[in-house]
Every structure is written in C-alpha cells, then in structure tokens.
Design a protein around this motif. Structure first.
Motif, short mmCIF file in Angstrom:
data_model
loop_
_atom_site.label_atom_id
_atom_site.label_comp_id
_atom_site.label_asym_id
_atom_site.label_seq_id
_atom_site.Cartn_x
_atom_site.Cartn_y
_atom_site.Cartn_z
N LEU A 114 0.80 -1.35 -0.18
CA LEU A 114 -0.04 0.11 0.04
C LEU A 114 0.79 1.26 -0.13
O LEU A 114 2.10 1.27 0.50
CB LEU A 114 -0.83 -0.08 1.25
N SER A 115 0.42 2.43 -0.53
CA SER A 115 0.98 3.75 -0.48
C SER A 115 -0.09 4.36 0.07
O SER A 115 -1.19 4.48 -0.22
CB SER A 115 1.10 4.07 -2.07
N VAL A 116 0.36 5.12 1.14
CA VAL A 116 -0.77 5.84 1.75
C VAL A 116 -0.19 7.38 1.51
O VAL A 116 0.70 7.86 2.16
CB VAL A 116 -0.62 5.81 3.45
N HIS A 117 -1.21 7.81 0.74
CA HIS A 117 -0.90 9.42 0.50
C HIS A 117 -1.27 10.25 1.56
O HIS A 117 -2.69 10.45 1.68
CB HIS A 117 -1.45 9.81 -0.60
N SER A 118 -0.71 10.42 2.74
CA SER A 118 -1.11 10.79 4.24
C SER A 118 -1.32 12.09 4.01
O SER A 118 -2.04 12.67 5.06
CB SER A 118 0.01 10.34 4.97
N GLY A 119 -0.74 13.02 3.27
CA GLY A 119 -0.88 14.41 3.41
C GLY A 119 0.04 14.84 4.64
O GLY A 119 -0.26 16.12 5.04
#
Ligand SMILES: [Zn+2]
Length: 429
Positions: free
Chosen positions: A258-263
């Motif tokens: 998973l890639s978490v585009h966390s901001g």
C-alpha cells in the motif's frame, strides 16, 4: 540476475519544495538505519507543485543525488513523478525512476462494452466469498459488485496502462517503480473493489509495486487524520489482505504494498498503519511539510529569519482565498482561528514556532495557521533569492527541524512502531 528496480519493504515519500532539504531528510532515513530499520527515501514532487514554484523535476533529482553523495547513502533511493498522467508525464521521464500514475480523473468513465464483458468473463472466478489469510472477515464479491466495479474503474485502469507503456517506451521495462493512485477522488474504495482493481491492473500488464487507494476519513494537508480510527484500521487490514491475495493469484510483484498518501502528520492512525503493514511493508507519502520546517527554522533563528516568517504569514493571510483555492478539498481552515497579521508581527520566535510546529500536546499549536502556511509556499517562491538566501544562511537550525520532524514524528511511529505524538488535552478540534 535481475536488474529490475525494486522498492524495499518500507519507504517514505518526502517533499522538498525548494530543493534545499534533501540532506536533512536523508539524515532521518539514516537515523532509521541506525535504529535497525531500512526506510528507503523517495523524493516526490507533483506537476502542480513544480508549476507553482517554477521548478523542474531535474532539480529534485540533482538535490537527491547530491544528498546521497554527501551522506554516503548506499541503499536505493528514488525520485517520484507524483500524480502524473498522459499529458504531464513528459518532463519527468528523464529525471524520475518512480511514477505515481494518477487515474483518479478517469474513475467513473466507462470502458467499452466489449472490454467490460471480456473482463467479467476473465475474472468470473472472483465471484463468491473469499476468505483471506490472517483476516477473520471474508469479503464477498457478488456478480453485481464485479460488474459495477468494472464499469467504474476499468477505464481508469486502461488509462494507467497507457501511461505505463509510455514510460516503458522511454525508460525501459523494470527501470522504474510504478505506482497507481486513486486517492484524489470523492469516494473511498472498499477492499473488495481494491481486489478487483488489482485484477484489472494485472490484466493491463502493469507491474505495480505500490497502490494508493483512497481511504475513508479526511487526509488534510499537514494536520492529523479526521475520521473513525477503528474503521480505518479495519479497512487497512482488509486492504493488506486483498493485496496479499492479489500477489498470489494475479502474478503481481511480490513486494506490492500500500501507498498511503497521507498529506503528512496523520499521527492518530500511525499505530494502525504500523500494525497492519508490518509484514507487507508500506510506502508512506508525506506532503511538502518540510517547507513548514523551513519557516519554523527561520522563525527560530530570529532576526531576519523571524521577520521573513512573519512577512510570509502576512502575505499568505492577505492572499488566503487564492492560495487555498487549489487545495480546497484537502484543507479545513477556520478563519476565525487565523491570527491577524498585526498580532503575528509582534510574535516572538517561541510564539511563532509553537503555533506552527505540529505538537498536538501544545496549547499554542494552531492547525488553521499551519494549514494556511502549508499552502502558502507560492509566497516564498515569489520571493525567489531572498527566501533561498535566508534558507542557506540558517541551514543548521532549519536542517535540525527537518530531520527531527521527519524522524521523530513520522518515521519512528510508522516504521519503528514508536508512539506518535498525541494531544495531552482533549477538545483540541
Ligand atoms: Zn495523492
């Protein structure tokens, strides 16, 4: 004898808007290495960011290469063409070796009837109850869900295939990391949808190593998560299980994660992310909050640095509508909480940094102030050499803030399982 580029189990995406902090960021990965965990650095910068600042992807590459050289970093590192599509990928092809193929805009546009029918036929075996290893819950894929998901996402995946092949044509197969992102859209994808999307990605021949779905909850820029943490944890665990199943059955790369585009700064879900991804790994993409550490460092330095930090706020305040516009869906600024520039003009270093620094246990921390400055980087970009010269003059104090922030608040909780910063008082929001 494979020379194909591979992303390690743990990786962190960092933004460096003005290309001055790569060394300080890399130092945070070196600290992780010293603590016994490899965290691969990935410098990400989107087309939008380059356009606002007036920079080129080659500059990000040069800064990353120089940092790696200076620190003697021996592990892999990457430059990410963040959120690119067919029309924007071109200038990233040379300098980048990681491509976040963004197809969110294509979600909901329907593929041709023929390709939908072919997909449904090919993937008919997905219908039924699927029990995933290590997860109590089974998810059920009905024929209706399979069709609805194909109608909603197949066209987007076909688009991703076009972008992927365009990159392959220039760079060659295996010479870059491919990510597919669907996070910048309205509705979160369910784990069952994610599984079906991965089937389509496999069919399209894209060897994705990271996939960025949209999760439930709000991922505003530079501030904490807003949403149901319990639900997030459950969703993430199921997503991870869906990925493991997809790797086994669809022939996708074994290191797919998973890639978490966390901001950035999603402290309250960092423990959940750590727990859910210990086996499979995770790519944590942070936003350009490093630029906020630059302002913190300038403010901390006092003198000209503090004066410039105040001036940047004044300008950001005066142009807040124009600055917030492009980010409207990913910020929540309470304008009543924004201090008047005249007040900030009298702030000490300490007052300025404690309002801006994301320390949820501090009563002075002001998330509206922080978010406005986060989107205010255009102001500094316009200042040009004036801003950059002060960055250079105050390099030491800024670098200390950049490294500490990235290591203590992000890398340690997500990859090392250390506690994330927490609010000491309630009702902060
Ligand atoms: Zn994103």
């Amino acid at each position: 004898m494979s020379s194909e580029l591979e992303l390690g189990r743990y990786s962190v995406g960092v933004g460096d808007r003005f290309a001055h902090q790569a060394k300080a960021q890399l130092r945070a990965c070196a600290l992780a290495e010293q603590a016994g965990v490899d965290v691969i650095p990935v410098w990400n910068k989107s087309n939008r960011e380059h356009n606002i600042i007036g920079s080129e992807p080659a500059q990000t590459r040069a800064a990353a290469d120089a940092a790696v050289e200076a620190l003697g970093w021996k592990k892999p590192y990457f430059c990410d063409a963040d959120h690119i599509n067919l029309t924007t990928v071109e200038r990233f092809l040379g300098p980048c070796d990681f491509f976040t193929i963004d197809v969110a805009d294509a979600i909901g546009r329907s593929a041709s009837g023929a390709s939908i029918e072919a997909f449904l036929k090919r993937r008919a075996g997905l219908v039924g109850k699927l029990q995933r290893e290590g997860v109590d819950e089974a998810f059920e894929i009905t024929p209706e869900l399979l069709r609805a998901t194909a109608v909603k996402f197949l066209f987007a995946v076909e688009e991703a295939g076009k972008v992927y092949r365009k990159i392959v044509n220039t760079k060659g197969k295996g010479r870059f990391i491919a990510e597919v992102s669907m996070d910048e859209t309205d509705a979160a994808q369910t784990p069952a949808e994610l599984l079906i999307i991965l089937a389509a990605i496999a069919d399209e021949g894209i060897p994705v190593q990271t996939i960025a779905p949209k999760f439930t909850g709000r991922f505003n820029k530079g501030v904490d998560y807003v949403g149901n943490i319990h639900q997030f944890r459950r969703e993430m665990t199921l997503d991870v299980a869906a990925i493991a199943w997809a790797v086994k059955h669809f022939g996708l790369p074994p290191n797919l994660k998973l890639s978490v585009h966390s901001g950035s700064d999603k402290f309250s879900i960092y423990a959940a992310i750590h727990e859910a991804t210990k086996q499979q790994g995770v790519h944590l993409k942070t936003a350009g909050t490093t630029w906020l550490e630059e302002i913190i460092g300038l403010a901390e330095a006092g003198g000209d640095g503090l004066a410039l930090a105040r001036e940047i706020y004044t300008e950001a305040y005066e142009h807040r509508e124009e600055l917030c516009g492009p980010y409207a869906t990913v910020i929540d600024i309470d304008s009543a909480k924004l201090p008047e520039p005249g007040v900030v003009a009298r702030w000490t270093s300490e007052q300025y940094t404690s309002a801006l620094r994301h320390d949820p246990s501090s009563r002075e921390y002001n998330s509206s102030f922080r978010q406005l400055l986060h989107v205010g980087f255009k102001i500094a970009a316009k200042m040009g050499p004036r801003y950059l010269e002060l960055l250079e003059a105050n390099e030491a104090v800024i670098a200390k803030n950049v490294t500490e922030n990235l290591f203590q608040r992000h890398i340690a909780p997500v990859f090392l399982g250390k506690p994330a910063p927490v609010a000491a008082h309630t009702g902060a929001r």
